[in-house]
Write a protein that holds these residues in place. Structure first.
Motif, mmCIF file in Angstrom:
data_model
loop_
_atom_site.group_PDB
_atom_site.id
_atom_site.type_symbol
_atom_site.label_atom_id
_atom_site.label_comp_id
_atom_site.label_asym_id
_atom_site.label_seq_id
_atom_site.Cartn_x
_atom_site.Cartn_y
_atom_site.Cartn_z
ATOM 1 N N GLY A 24 -0.468 78.150 -44.747
ATOM 2 C CA GLY A 24 -1.231 77.200 -45.561
ATOM 3 C C GLY A 24 -1.564 77.728 -46.938
ATOM 4 O O GLY A 24 -0.720 78.294 -47.630
ATOM 5 N N ILE A 27 -0.737 81.234 -48.474
ATOM 6 C CA ILE A 27 0.640 81.627 -48.805
ATOM 7 C C ILE A 27 0.725 82.275 -50.180
ATOM 8 O O ILE A 27 1.409 83.280 -50.360
ATOM 9 N N ASP A 32 1.239 87.117 -53.803
ATOM 10 C CA ASP A 32 0.522 88.040 -54.696
ATOM 11 C C ASP A 32 0.533 89.452 -54.127
ATOM 12 O O ASP A 32 0.779 90.425 -54.847
ATOM 13 N N GLU A 35 3.972 91.032 -54.490
ATOM 14 C CA GLU A 35 4.316 91.297 -55.891
ATOM 15 C C GLU A 35 3.516 92.470 -56.454
ATOM 16 O O GLU A 35 4.061 93.351 -57.123
ATOM 17 N N LYS A 47 12.193 93.885 -51.419
ATOM 18 C CA LYS A 47 12.061 92.765 -50.485
ATOM 19 C C LYS A 47 13.310 92.714 -49.622
ATOM 20 O O LYS A 47 14.427 92.703 -50.146
ATOM 21 N N ILE A 50 12.629 86.818 -47.257
ATOM 22 C CA ILE A 50 11.485 85.916 -47.325
ATOM 23 C C ILE A 50 11.836 84.706 -46.475
ATOM 24 O O ILE A 50 12.869 84.071 -46.687
ATOM 25 N N THR A 54 7.596 76.113 -40.496
ATOM 26 C CA THR A 54 6.494 75.197 -40.213
ATOM 27 C C THR A 54 5.941 75.524 -38.835
ATOM 28 O O THR A 54 6.703 75.660 -37.878
ATOM 29 N N SER A 67 2.574 74.988 -43.142
ATOM 30 C CA SER A 67 3.672 75.833 -43.613
ATOM 31 C C SER A 67 3.279 77.297 -43.490
ATOM 32 O O SER A 67 2.101 77.638 -43.576
ATOM 33 N N ILE B 27 1.885 77.707 -55.179
ATOM 34 C CA ILE B 27 2.986 78.239 -54.378
ATOM 35 C C ILE B 27 3.002 77.627 -52.983
ATOM 36 O O ILE B 27 4.066 77.279 -52.462
ATOM 37 N N CYS B 28 1.810 77.461 -52.384
ATOM 38 C CA CYS B 28 1.784 76.885 -51.034
ATOM 39 C C CYS B 28 2.308 75.454 -51.056
ATOM 40 O O CYS B 28 2.908 74.987 -50.081
ATOM 41 N N VAL B 31 6.099 75.505 -50.901
ATOM 42 C CA VAL B 31 6.570 75.766 -49.534
ATOM 43 C C VAL B 31 6.413 74.500 -48.685
ATOM 44 O O VAL B 31 7.331 74.117 -47.949
ATOM 45 N N ASP B 32 5.250 73.833 -48.799
ATOM 46 C CA ASP B 32 5.050 72.560 -48.092
ATOM 47 C C ASP B 32 6.146 71.559 -48.447
ATOM 48 O O ASP B 32 6.702 70.885 -47.575
ATOM 49 N N GLU B 35 9.439 72.497 -46.781
ATOM 50 C CA GLU B 35 9.384 72.348 -45.331
ATOM 51 C C GLU B 35 9.391 70.875 -44.914
ATOM 52 O O GLU B 35 10.103 70.473 -44.005
ATOM 53 N N ASN B 39 12.354 69.148 -42.869
ATOM 54 C CA ASN B 39 12.072 68.783 -41.478
ATOM 55 C C ASN B 39 12.044 67.274 -41.246
ATOM 56 O O ASN B 39 12.365 66.802 -40.175
ATOM 57 N N ARG B 40 11.613 66.525 -42.258
ATOM 58 C CA ARG B 40 11.407 65.105 -42.012
ATOM 59 C C ARG B 40 12.418 64.193 -42.677
ATOM 60 O O ARG B 40 12.653 63.087 -42.224
ATOM 61 N N LYS B 47 17.989 75.940 -46.615
ATOM 62 C CA LYS B 47 17.489 76.826 -47.673
ATOM 63 C C LYS B 47 18.608 77.771 -48.079
ATOM 64 O O LYS B 47 19.210 78.418 -47.219
ATOM 65 N N ILE B 50 15.166 82.108 -51.252
ATOM 66 C CA ILE B 50 13.767 82.058 -51.668
ATOM 67 C C ILE B 50 13.518 83.310 -52.496
ATOM 68 O O ILE B 50 13.769 84.423 -52.039
ATOM 69 N N ILE B 51 13.064 83.115 -53.720
ATOM 70 C CA ILE B 51 12.842 84.241 -54.625
ATOM 71 C C ILE B 51 11.376 84.237 -55.044
ATOM 72 O O ILE B 51 10.847 83.196 -55.447
ATOM 73 N N THR B 52 10.731 85.381 -54.975
ATOM 74 C CA THR B 52 9.389 85.492 -55.545
ATOM 75 C C THR B 52 9.451 86.459 -56.713
ATOM 76 O O THR B 52 10.270 87.370 -56.739
ATOM 77 N N SER B 53 8.599 86.236 -57.698
ATOM 78 C CA SER B 53 8.580 87.127 -58.851
ATOM 79 C C SER B 53 7.212 87.076 -59.510
ATOM 80 O O SER B 53 6.326 86.345 -59.076
ATOM 81 N N SER B 67 1.958 85.227 -59.864
ATOM 82 C CA SER B 67 3.111 85.217 -58.961
ATOM 83 C C SER B 67 3.806 83.872 -59.023
ATOM 84 O O SER B 67 3.179 82.846 -59.280
ATOM 85 N N ILE B 69 7.255 81.428 -57.208
ATOM 86 C CA ILE B 69 8.241 81.294 -56.133
ATOM 87 C C ILE B 69 9.307 80.302 -56.566
ATOM 88 O O ILE B 69 9.010 79.369 -57.339
ATOM 89 N N ILE B 71 12.330 78.160 -54.490
ATOM 90 C CA ILE B 71 13.005 77.857 -53.227
ATOM 91 C C ILE B 71 14.192 76.971 -53.565
ATOM 92 O O ILE B 71 14.015 75.885 -54.117
#
Lengths: 77, 77
Positions: A24, A27, A32, A35, A47, A50, A54, A67, B27-28, B31-32, B35, B39-40, B47, B50-53, B67, B69, B71
């Motif tokens: 939720g 995330i 954070d 990173e 990394k 990632i 769900t 999520s 960010i969350c 992701v939501d 997802e 899913n729906r 996917k 997924i990159i974070t930086s 931070s 993300i 996707i």
């Protein structure tokens, strides 16, 4: 910063991999944590993967979907 | 749900890949969005990565790190 410290401590204690998980609204804090740990504290760590998914969570109002993220850090080979 | 709709619309319009990007507390929501769309609503989409930086952002109080993300969704091959 407590989560960053927890990650750094696990690597200091010899861990090969450390997984950071959150659901939720937390995330963004997981991202954070990864990173900050990578950029400021850890050397030779990268990394590995990632994963987002769900999960079904039980609440007072019944089942709901939330999520989640898992960020796995590992030693650079 | 607007972001989910935006993703679904892009695939409906023939896009091969759709990237969902967010920074900080949003960010969350990225992701939501991924997802829920997967899913729906979307079939045959997966996917890709997924990159974070960490990005540097200019604020009133000077430069600060945030931070981020990304996707990337793509057609299953």
């Amino acid at each position: 910063m407590n989560y960053v410290l927890a990650v750094v401590t696990q690597f200091s204690n010899g861990a090969d991999e450390v997984a950071i998980k959150a659901r939720g609204k937390a995330i963004c804090r997981a991202v954070d944590t990864a990173e900050i740990a990578l950029n400021r504290f850890l050397q030779g760590i990268m990394k590995k993967e990632i994963i987002t998914s769900t999960e079904e969570v039980e609440t007072d109002a019944g089942k709901t979907n939330v999520s989640s993220i898992e960020i796995v850090l590992m030693h650079r080979v």
